[in-house]
Design an enzyme around this catalytic site. Structure first.
Site, PDB file in Angstrom:
ATOM      1  N   TYR A 158       0.853  -1.213   0.000  1.00 36.39           N
ATOM      2  CA  TYR A 158       0.000   0.000   0.000  1.00 36.39           C
ATOM      3  C   TYR A 158       0.881   1.254   0.000  1.00 36.39           C
ATOM      4  O   TYR A 158       0.623   2.194  -0.748  1.00 36.39           O
ATOM      5  CB  TYR A 158      -0.920  -0.041   1.222  1.00 36.39           C
ATOM      6  N   LYS A 162       1.026   4.136  -2.955  1.00 35.98           N
ATOM      7  CA  LYS A 162       0.630   5.512  -2.601  1.00 35.98           C
ATOM      8  C   LYS A 162       1.812   6.482  -2.757  1.00 35.98           C
ATOM      9  O   LYS A 162       1.607   7.648  -3.115  1.00 35.98           O
ATOM     10  CB  LYS A 162       0.039   5.551  -1.193  1.00 35.98           C
TER      11      LYS A 162
HETATM   12  P1  NAD Z   1     -14.115   3.141   0.477  1.00 36.39           P
HETATM   13  O1  NAD Z   1     -13.822   1.685   0.478  1.00 36.39           O
HETATM   14  O2  NAD Z   1     -15.147   3.705   1.363  1.00 36.39           O
HETATM   15  O3  NAD Z   1     -14.400   3.637  -1.014  1.00 36.39           O
HETATM   16  C1  NAD Z   1     -13.587   3.205  -2.073  1.00 36.39           C
HETATM   17  C2  NAD Z   1     -14.446   3.066  -3.299  1.00 36.39           C
HETATM   18  O4  NAD Z   1     -13.594   2.634  -4.382  1.00 36.39           O
HETATM   19  C3  NAD Z   1     -15.560   2.015  -3.141  1.00 36.39           C
HETATM   20  O5  NAD Z   1     -16.798   2.557  -3.520  1.00 36.39           O
HETATM   21  C4  NAD Z   1     -15.128   0.909  -4.097  1.00 36.39           C
HETATM   22  O6  NAD Z   1     -16.225   0.217  -4.705  1.00 36.39           O
HETATM   23  C5  NAD Z   1     -14.307   1.683  -5.123  1.00 36.39           C
HETATM   24  N1  NAD Z   1     -13.408   0.787  -5.856  1.00 36.39           N
HETATM   25  C6  NAD Z   1     -12.641  -0.212  -5.380  1.00 36.39           C
HETATM   26  N2  NAD Z   1     -12.030  -0.845  -6.386  1.00 36.39           N
HETATM   27  C7  NAD Z   1     -12.406  -0.217  -7.527  1.00 36.39           C
HETATM   28  C8  NAD Z   1     -12.144  -0.412  -8.908  1.00 36.39           C
HETATM   29  N3  NAD Z   1     -11.346  -1.401  -9.334  1.00 36.39           N
HETATM   30  N4  NAD Z   1     -12.703   0.434  -9.799  1.00 36.39           N
HETATM   31  C9  NAD Z   1     -13.526   1.433  -9.394  1.00 36.39           C
HETATM   32  N5  NAD Z   1     -13.851   1.649  -8.106  1.00 36.39           N
HETATM   33  C10 NAD Z   1     -13.283   0.823  -7.196  1.00 36.39           C
HETATM   34  O7  NAD Z   1     -12.692   3.826   0.781  1.00 36.39           O
HETATM   35  P2  NAD Z   1     -12.277   5.338   1.126  1.00 36.39           P
HETATM   36  O8  NAD Z   1     -11.740   5.326   2.495  1.00 36.39           O
HETATM   37  O9  NAD Z   1     -13.298   6.308   0.726  1.00 36.39           O
HETATM   38  O10 NAD Z   1     -11.002   5.440   0.159  1.00 36.39           O
HETATM   39  C11 NAD Z   1     -10.955   6.273  -0.980  1.00 36.39           C
HETATM   40  C12 NAD Z   1      -9.506   6.507  -1.327  1.00 36.39           C
HETATM   41  O11 NAD Z   1      -8.866   7.159  -0.226  1.00 36.39           O
HETATM   42  C13 NAD Z   1      -8.689   5.248  -1.596  1.00 36.39           C
HETATM   43  O12 NAD Z   1      -7.799   5.489  -2.671  1.00 36.39           O
HETATM   44  C14 NAD Z   1      -7.914   5.046  -0.306  1.00 36.39           C
HETATM   45  O13 NAD Z   1      -6.731   4.325  -0.513  1.00 36.39           O
HETATM   46  C15 NAD Z   1      -7.667   6.474   0.099  1.00 36.39           C
HETATM   47  N6  NAD Z   1      -7.389   6.702   1.510  1.00 36.39           N
HETATM   48  C16 NAD Z   1      -8.300   6.390   2.469  1.00 36.39           C
HETATM   49  C17 NAD Z   1      -7.988   6.649   3.808  1.00 36.39           C
HETATM   50  C18 NAD Z   1      -8.938   6.353   4.920  1.00 36.39           C
HETATM   51  O14 NAD Z   1      -8.524   6.473   6.090  1.00 36.39           O
HETATM   52  N7  NAD Z   1     -10.181   6.001   4.674  1.00 36.39           N
HETATM   53  C19 NAD Z   1      -6.749   7.214   4.132  1.00 36.39           C
HETATM   54  C20 NAD Z   1      -5.854   7.511   3.125  1.00 36.39           C
HETATM   55  C21 NAD Z   1      -6.188   7.268   1.814  1.00 36.39           C
END
Ligand code: NAD
Length: 255
Positions: A158, A162
């Site tokens: 990861y 990133k």
């Molecule tokens: P989440 O799981 O709530 O939402 C992620 C969405 O991406 C989901 O709706 C899922 O269906 C979609 N997805 C997954 N694989 C996919 C694909 N192959 N094609 C299209 N859509 C796809 O997660 P989130 O927390 O909202 O995360 C969103 C972004 O933020 C991600 O890139 C994650 O790595 C990043 N992020 C999240 C956090 C956190 O603490 N939640 C922190 C840092 C970064």
């Protein structure tokens, strides 16, 4: 008075069916943008578009697997066919890594993380940039993470992807800086989304464990990330490109 900052702008969002992507879709729509909400999950993408419609906004919900070049091309074609232009892209779809030391990460998990969290950003930008050039400029924001700027035990794959998102963002920003296209990244800390629920195990102990990493003593809200994406995509961010904006309640500051 309604917020009209993004009126006449069309924003394309991946991973818009949940968490940060949905919150950002709603925020852009509330500020006047037309939103193309895409997700792997057709139903959640449609639900985001419905929510926007219920709030008086204009949106299209589309299935788009960001690991499939053809899906991305089809979703962007539908954007242009329906709304005529593209101004803003938020490349946000992502998945988490099962916690494991590097030697225990399966090749499958590695390949999947590279495909969903890194190659997808390249594919999306590859097809968005010609559309933004046609529009005379625009903004791309890519979702990295606090894991894009520090190492995290048990998260080699990861953190690798990133970090990669930030490197790609910086280089692409230079490629297009003179064209009016700005390309930035966001690095969220621990944000209360379904992904964080899965990562923490969803138990009270799991929540406490992740909150303990946050100097502010709480998780961030998806809306607190959406506002940063909006700022980067607005005229207020007009001189900002190639930047990786950390929004993490201080998580990475004291490390
Ligand atoms: P989440 O799981 O709530 O939402 C992620 C969405 O991406 C989901 O709706 C899922 O269906 C979609 N997805 C997954 N694989 C996919 C694909 N192959 N094609 C299209 N859509 C796809 O997660 P989130 O927390 O909202 O995360 C969103 C972004 O933020 C991600 O890139 C994650 O790595 C990043 N992020 C999240 C956090 C956190 O603490 N939640 C922190 C840092 C970064």
């Amino acid at each position: 008075m309604p917020d009209t900052e993004f009126i006449d702008k069309v924003a394309f969002i991946t991973g818009a069916g949940s968490g940060i992507g949905r919150a950002t879709a709603l925020a852009f729509a509330a500020a006047g943008a037309t939103v193309v909400a895409t997700d792997l999950d057709n139903e959640t993408a449609a639900a985001t578009a419905d929510l926007i419609g219920q709030q008086g906004g204009r949106a299209l919900g589309l299935a788009c697997d960001v690991t499939h070049n053809d899906d991305i091309v089809a979703a962007l074609n539908a954007t242009i066919d329906t709304f005529g232009h593209l101004d803003i892209a938020f490349n946000n779809a992502g998945i988490e890594q099962p916690v494991a030391p590097l030697a225990d990460i399966s090749e499958n998990d590695w390949d999947r993380l590279v495909a969903v969290n890194l190659k997808s950003v390249y594919l999306c930008m590859k097809h968005q940039i010609p559309l933004l050039l046609k529009a005379g400029g625009g903004s791309i924001v890519n979702t990295s993470s606090g894991a894009g700027v520090i190492g995290i035990r048990g998260q080699s794959a990861y953190t690798a992807v990133k970090h990669g998102v930030i490197g790609m963002t910086k280089s692409a920003a230079l490629d297009y800086a003179a064209t009016g296209i700005r390309i930035n990244a966001i690095c969220p800390g621990i944000i209360e989304t379904p992904m964080m629920g899965r990562f923490s195990g969803g138990t009270p102990e799991g929540r406490e464990r992740v909150i303990a990493q946050e100097p502010v003593g709480r998780m961030g809200r998806p809306e607190e990330i959406a506002s940063a994406v909006q700022w980067l995509s607005s005229d207020l961010g007009a001189f900002t490109t190639g930047h990786a904006l950390v929004i993490d309640g201080g998580q990475t500051v004291g490390l």
